[in-house]
Design a protein around this motif. Sequence first.
Motif, PDB file in Angstrom:
ATOM      1  N   ILE A  57       0.587  -1.084   0.006  1.00 18.22           N
ATOM      2  CA  ILE A  57      -0.027  -0.039  -0.135  1.00 18.22           C
ATOM      3  C   ILE A  57       0.722   1.319  -0.023  1.00 18.22           C
ATOM      4  O   ILE A  57       0.514   2.464  -0.786  1.00 18.22           O
ATOM      5  CB  ILE A  57      -0.949   0.079   1.189  1.00 18.22           C
ATOM      6  CG1 ILE A  57      -1.930  -1.322   1.040  1.00 18.22           C
ATOM      7  CG2 ILE A  57      -1.702   1.363   1.257  1.00 18.22           C
ATOM      8  CD1 ILE A  57      -2.897  -1.065  -0.031  1.00 18.22           C
ATOM      9  N   LEU A  58       2.064   1.339   0.564  1.00 15.77           N
ATOM     10  CA  LEU A  58       3.056   2.422   0.741  1.00 15.77           C
ATOM     11  C   LEU A  58       3.456   2.634  -0.530  1.00 15.77           C
ATOM     12  O   LEU A  58       3.471   3.923  -1.208  1.00 15.77           O
ATOM     13  CB  LEU A  58       4.063   1.855   1.720  1.00 15.77           C
ATOM     14  CG  LEU A  58       4.824   3.095   2.305  1.00 15.77           C
ATOM     15  CD1 LEU A  58       4.084   4.133   3.128  1.00 15.77           C
ATOM     16  CD2 LEU A  58       6.066   2.626   3.080  1.00 15.77           C
ATOM     17  N   LEU A  59       4.095   1.693  -1.594  1.00 19.52           N
ATOM     18  CA  LEU A  59       4.532   1.831  -2.782  1.00 19.52           C
ATOM     19  C   LEU A  59       3.351   2.461  -3.707  1.00 19.52           C
ATOM     20  O   LEU A  59       3.698   3.469  -4.435  1.00 19.52           O
ATOM     21  CB  LEU A  59       4.837   0.571  -3.386  1.00 19.52           C
ATOM     22  CG  LEU A  59       5.438   0.684  -4.765  1.00 19.52           C
ATOM     23  CD1 LEU A  59       6.504   1.526  -4.801  1.00 19.52           C
ATOM     24  CD2 LEU A  59       5.927  -0.797  -5.166  1.00 19.52           C
ATOM     25  N   ALA A  60       2.100   1.799  -3.305  1.00 21.92           N
ATOM     26  CA  ALA A  60       0.764   2.247  -4.434  1.00 21.92           C
ATOM     27  C   ALA A  60       0.585   3.624  -4.179  1.00 21.92           C
ATOM     28  O   ALA A  60       0.338   4.662  -4.961  1.00 21.92           O
ATOM     29  CB  ALA A  60      -0.305   1.402  -4.167  1.00 21.92           C
ATOM     30  N   LEU A  61       0.658   4.196  -2.923  1.00 17.76           N
ATOM     31  CA  LEU A  61       0.201   5.478  -2.340  1.00 17.76           C
ATOM     32  C   LEU A  61       1.361   6.453  -3.060  1.00 17.76           C
ATOM     33  O   LEU A  61       0.992   7.474  -3.250  1.00 17.76           O
ATOM     34  CB  LEU A  61       0.082   5.815  -0.817  1.00 17.76           C
ATOM     35  CG  LEU A  61      -1.101   5.214  -0.233  1.00 17.76           C
ATOM     36  CD1 LEU A  61      -1.193   5.208   1.221  1.00 17.76           C
ATOM     37  CD2 LEU A  61      -2.218   5.733  -0.831  1.00 17.76           C
ATOM     38  N   TRP A  62       2.689   6.201  -2.772  1.00 17.51           N
ATOM     39  CA  TRP A  62       3.737   7.046  -3.211  1.00 17.51           C
ATOM     40  C   TRP A  62       3.634   7.291  -4.755  1.00 17.51           C
ATOM     41  O   TRP A  62       3.827   8.269  -5.214  1.00 17.51           O
ATOM     42  CB  TRP A  62       4.906   6.547  -2.860  1.00 17.51           C
ATOM     43  CG  TRP A  62       6.056   7.192  -3.348  1.00 17.51           C
ATOM     44  CD1 TRP A  62       6.613   8.548  -2.812  1.00 17.51           C
ATOM     45  CD2 TRP A  62       6.871   6.783  -4.426  1.00 17.51           C
ATOM     46  NE1 TRP A  62       7.515   8.834  -3.613  1.00 17.51           N
ATOM     47  CE2 TRP A  62       7.768   7.963  -4.652  1.00 17.51           C
ATOM     48  CE3 TRP A  62       7.002   5.825  -5.638  1.00 17.51           C
ATOM     49  CZ2 TRP A  62       8.775   7.842  -5.592  1.00 17.51           C
ATOM     50  CZ3 TRP A  62       7.852   5.767  -6.312  1.00 17.51           C
ATOM     51  CH2 TRP A  62       9.059   6.971  -6.460  1.00 17.51           C
ATOM     52  N   THR A  63       3.072   6.233  -5.543  1.00 18.33           N
ATOM     53  CA  THR A  63       2.918   6.103  -6.910  1.00 18.33           C
ATOM     54  C   THR A  63       1.833   6.929  -7.247  1.00 18.33           C
ATOM     55  O   THR A  63       1.830   7.842  -8.142  1.00 18.33           O
ATOM     56  CB  THR A  63       2.634   4.666  -7.437  1.00 18.33           C
ATOM     57  OG1 THR A  63       3.850   3.828  -7.104  1.00 18.33           O
ATOM     58  CG2 THR A  63       2.432   4.709  -8.985  1.00 18.33           C
ATOM     59  N   GLY A  64       0.639   6.910  -6.719  1.00 18.96           N
ATOM     60  CA  GLY A  64      -0.482   7.818  -6.842  1.00 18.96           C
ATOM     61  C   GLY A  64      -0.182   9.316  -6.692  1.00 18.96           C
ATOM     62  O   GLY A  64      -0.867  10.263  -7.049  1.00 18.96           O
ATOM     63  N   LEU A  65       0.642   9.562  -5.483  1.00 19.44           N
ATOM     64  CA  LEU A  65       1.054  11.007  -5.266  1.00 19.44           C
ATOM     65  C   LEU A  65       1.575  11.804  -6.496  1.00 19.44           C
ATOM     66  O   LEU A  65       1.579  12.970  -6.316  1.00 19.44           O
ATOM     67  CB  LEU A  65       2.131  11.057  -4.016  1.00 19.44           C
ATOM     68  CG  LEU A  65       1.528  11.068  -2.560  1.00 19.44           C
ATOM     69  CD1 LEU A  65       2.611  11.117  -1.671  1.00 19.44           C
ATOM     70  CD2 LEU A  65       0.505  12.252  -2.579  1.00 19.44           C
ATOM     71  N   SER A  66       2.249  11.029  -7.536  1.00 17.30           N
ATOM     72  CA  SER A  66       2.497  11.751  -8.681  1.00 17.30           C
ATOM     73  C   SER A  66       1.322  12.648  -9.069  1.00 17.30           C
ATOM     74  O   SER A  66       1.910  13.641  -9.775  1.00 17.30           O
ATOM     75  CB  SER A  66       3.013  10.659  -9.598  1.00 17.30           C
ATOM     76  OG  SER A  66       3.395  11.290 -10.990  1.00 17.30           O
ATOM     77  N   ALA A  67       0.186  12.152  -9.065  1.00 14.68           N
ATOM     78  CA  ALA A  67      -0.870  13.051  -9.584  1.00 14.68           C
ATOM     79  C   ALA A  67      -0.934  14.307  -8.947  1.00 14.68           C
ATOM     80  O   ALA A  67      -1.240  15.286  -9.455  1.00 14.68           O
ATOM     81  CB  ALA A  67      -2.117  12.451  -9.753  1.00 14.68           C
TER      82      ALA A  67
END
Length: 481
Positions: free
Chosen positions: A395-405
């Motif tokens: 979940i940490l990796l997914a959230l960091w990826t989504g923060l790109s937006a």
Amino acid sequence: MSGIAASIPTVLWRGELRVQGLLLRKPLITAAQTVVGLGILTIVALRVRDQLASGAPVQYLNVTIVSLALGVLMAANVTLLGERSGTLPWQLQQWAAKLPIGPAQLARLIVVFSIMRSGLLTLTLLGAVAVGALTSVHSVVAVPVILLSALLLPLLPIAVGLQWARRRGTSVSLAFTLVPLAVGVSAMSVPLPMPSGWAGTVVQWTSMPALMLVGRASLVEAIVLLAGWTGVALVLLRPAALELKESSGSHSAGTLLWRLSRIPATRRPGALVFDIAVHKVRAVDLVEILFLGIVSCSVVALEVFGKGTRFGAIALTVALSAAAATATLAGYVQMRTNIRTDDSTESWIRALPVSAPALSRARHAVCTGAALLAVLPVMVLAVVKVGGPFVPGAILLALWTGLSAWALTGWFASYLSARGWLKYLGGYTLFACYGARGLVGAAILTTTRNPLFVAGLFAADILVGLAGQWRGATAASRSWR
């Protein structure tokens, strides 16, 4: 008359260079970008030559993805450049309405303009590959195959682009060139596994056009495929196949006027602003944005789920960060194109009792939401690859990826509204910052996992995003037409 006809290709190609950002009013920037472009084409030619000379086995999946990316790039280029030059099919139809031009003549005119519009991009992209192949050719028979392929292969993408434009009625957005370009570059850099069984057979067949272009196909295969390829293209380019729709409602304010006429007089101004910002958004637009996000992470998905994957934890995180950045930009640009209105409608909107900064913020928020929608497939890929949502760190990796937006869209909107030196300085700075973001994030999330460093990584994204969102929401008002 002959002088005008001779100048048309020059005018269209100048427009193409301006759209691609390669012909600017600043001669120094134009010269620098031309040198970079020529360097890239030279590298492509040398890489093709070295690959053919080495005798290494063909990476069919890589070849297929690069071929599809270039095809989509050329198809999108037909409408993207047509919008800037005023030569989209519906624009030519309106121009010819009062002239003694029949449907067949108009269709031929549309085809000629489209071929010339995409001609420069086609010559440079396919020409670089053909030059590299010709320098390492070992058979005289391969020479005509390479030359014929370079001339005939663009016909089908152009025909598909025209059919695409005919059905849309509007130009596609820059996102349909951004994503294929990023995917194509990724596929040239990352070796992908070869699927087995029927999927492998399909991949080998779909890679045939590229193999013809580099002289790796036999003469019989080349003749059969080129004949069928050209035949399909000519069928799609027939006058009857290019018959345009009579309705051009997508270019008028009718839909907006109808919606606003139904809004109660007591409707709050904020709701009115939001209605204006999303009045042109359709379900198909959201599907296109989701599709762009899926394609943005396709190379990463193929590599991480293939047998014998070569991605380590750091390389995977960097690749996900790059895919998220591409999806973010694609989603923002696609929505920005979808909600843009023509000049007459925009003038009418300015006469409404609506705050221009509020409308700008609403439009920016809608585009940022589209960027987040495009990033969702990358987030899902991150969770699945790590092993599921219950695996520590997934979940940490997914959230960091989504923060790109969140972190990227505001600064990107500010970049789009900039002019002159600031625009190009901002563009290169943005590229460098998000390259560094991927490397730093990969180092922290995959090696140290120190809670303090992880919190600092997220805090930096949030703070950078806050500053960017404020700048983007205010700067966007200068770029909306």
